[in-house]
Every structure is written in structure tokens, then in C-alpha cells.
Design a protein around this motif. Structure first.
Motif, short mmCIF file in Angstrom:
data_model
loop_
_atom_site.label_atom_id
_atom_site.label_comp_id
_atom_site.label_asym_id
_atom_site.label_seq_id
_atom_site.Cartn_x
_atom_site.Cartn_y
_atom_site.Cartn_z
N GLN A 210 0.64 -1.11 -0.65
CA GLN A 210 0.28 0.13 0.01
C GLN A 210 0.97 1.16 -0.15
OE1 GLN A 210 -3.03 -0.83 -0.94
NE2 GLN A 210 -3.76 1.43 -0.64
N ASP A 211 2.16 0.96 1.06
CA ASP A 211 2.91 2.63 0.85
C ASP A 211 3.51 2.69 -0.88
OD1 ASP A 211 4.69 -0.05 1.21
OD2 ASP A 211 6.06 1.37 2.53
N LYS B 147 0.35 3.95 -2.54
CA LYS B 147 0.57 5.91 -2.11
C LYS B 147 1.98 6.39 -2.70
CE LYS B 147 -3.60 5.99 -0.38
NZ LYS B 147 -4.51 6.47 -0.82
N ASN C 95 0.82 10.08 -4.89
CA ASN C 95 1.48 11.31 -4.33
C ASN C 95 2.86 11.83 -5.62
OD1 ASN C 95 -0.17 10.86 -1.76
ND2 ASN C 95 1.61 10.03 -0.69
#
Length: 180
Positions: free
Chosen positions: A7-8, A11, A15
Motif C-alpha cells: 500500500q505504501d 501511495k 503522491n
């Protein structure tokens, strides 16, 4: 070993695209581009270059994450797990850069990178029929017949709702031919 995107990592990609929005595709457009690579006849080398609209390359860790997401997408489609688009399947909802039209535009950009591969002689008409919703919703063709079709909101919404199924059909067309 199953392919997993953390998930990071996702993201971080989202971003990055948001922070560099003036020079990059949106996440929704990028997702469309990746989907074209995943379902199409071949992954075009250096496809991630399309994610930036200037001469600056993507950072290597962002490009690596995008390639990993692409591989995950392709494996989900191959496993018939389906694909979830990062936007609503409503072609009349306008959310500049994060709507279905933007996703379709990203998809068609991916197709354009290897267009000659997408239309084999023996399947040209079939592929054109399958791609009609993408062309129509992206607004790429100024054909008066498509303009008229666009006015039939019920039919266009049906076409949009069927995009995930069409993606699976395209994947099977190129990756699971009837006569291998």
C-alpha cells in the motif's frame, strides 16, 4: 510466490503523480495506460515515459513501482480476478483527470504506443468493435456517428459498465489465442 504491491508503494506513486501534476498524467490516466499494457498484445518498452509530459524521466523507484503494479494487474486479469478501475464507470461524470474519460484517454495512449500490434489483419474488425467504448468515452474521434451515439446515454452507460469485461476479452484475444 504471489506478486504483491504494498500500500505504501501505491501511495508513493500516487503522491508523486499528484505532486508533479503539471508534468505527469493523473493516477487515473496512468492506471488506464498500465491497463492497456496489461491487456494488450505486448508491453511496450519504456512505457513509463508516457507518464511524464516533459523531458524529465520518472525516478527509478517510481518507474519500478509502476512496473510492479502493471505486472500485478496483468496477473489479476489472467487469473480472471477482474480489474477495478480507480474511477466511476459513469461516462457522463466529469472530474477533470480522475473520471472515466481520463482513464480511457490513458488507455488509448497506451494503445497508440504499439497500435500496429493491436490490430492484426485477421482480427481488425473485432478489435475495433471492442475498443469502441474507449474511443467514444475518451472523445478521440470527431465522427458525427459517434457524436450521435454519445447522445444515447443508456447505451453509452451500458458500454461503460461493460469495460471490465471488455478488458478481459482483449486480454484473452492477445494472450490466449484459440489456435496457439
Amino acid at each position: 510466490m504471489a506478486l504483491v504491491i504494498k500500500q505504501d508503494q501505491l501511495k508513493e506513486v500516487q503522491n508523486y503523480l499528484l505532486q508533479h501534476a503539471e508534468n505527469t498524467l493523473t493516477w487515473v490516466e496512468t492506471h488506464g495506460l498500465m491497463t492497456a499494457m496489461a491487456v494488450g498484445p505486448a508491453i511496450i518498452e519504456n512505457w513509463t515515459a508516457l507518464c511524464r509530459q516533459d523531458e524529465e524521466p520518472l525516478p527509478s523507484h517510481i518507474a519500478a513501482s509502476l512496473n510492479k503494479i502493471l505486472q500485478l494487474q496483468a496477473s489479476q486479469i489472467a487469473a480472471e480476478s477482474g480489474i477495478t478501475l480507480p474511477c466511476k464507470l459513469d461516462p457522463y461524470e466529469d472530474q477533470e483527470g480522475s473520471d472515466l474519460a481520463s482513464w480511457c484517454l490513458g488507455f488509448m495512449s497506451g494503445l497508440a504506443m504499439g497500435e500496429e500490434l493491436w490490430y492484426p489483419e485477421d482480427k481488425e474488425e473485432e478489435v475495433a468493435q471492442l475498443l469502441l467504448p474507449f474511443v467514444l468515452i475518451a472523445g478521440l474521434d470527431e465522427d458525427p456517428e459517434l457524436d450521435e451515439l454519445w447522445q444515447n446515454t443508456t447505451l453509452v452507460r451500458e458500454m461503460a459498465a461493460n469495460i471490465p469485461a471488455v478488458l478481459e476479452e482483449l486480454f484473452l484475444l492477445y494472450h490466449a489465442p484459440e489456435n496457439p
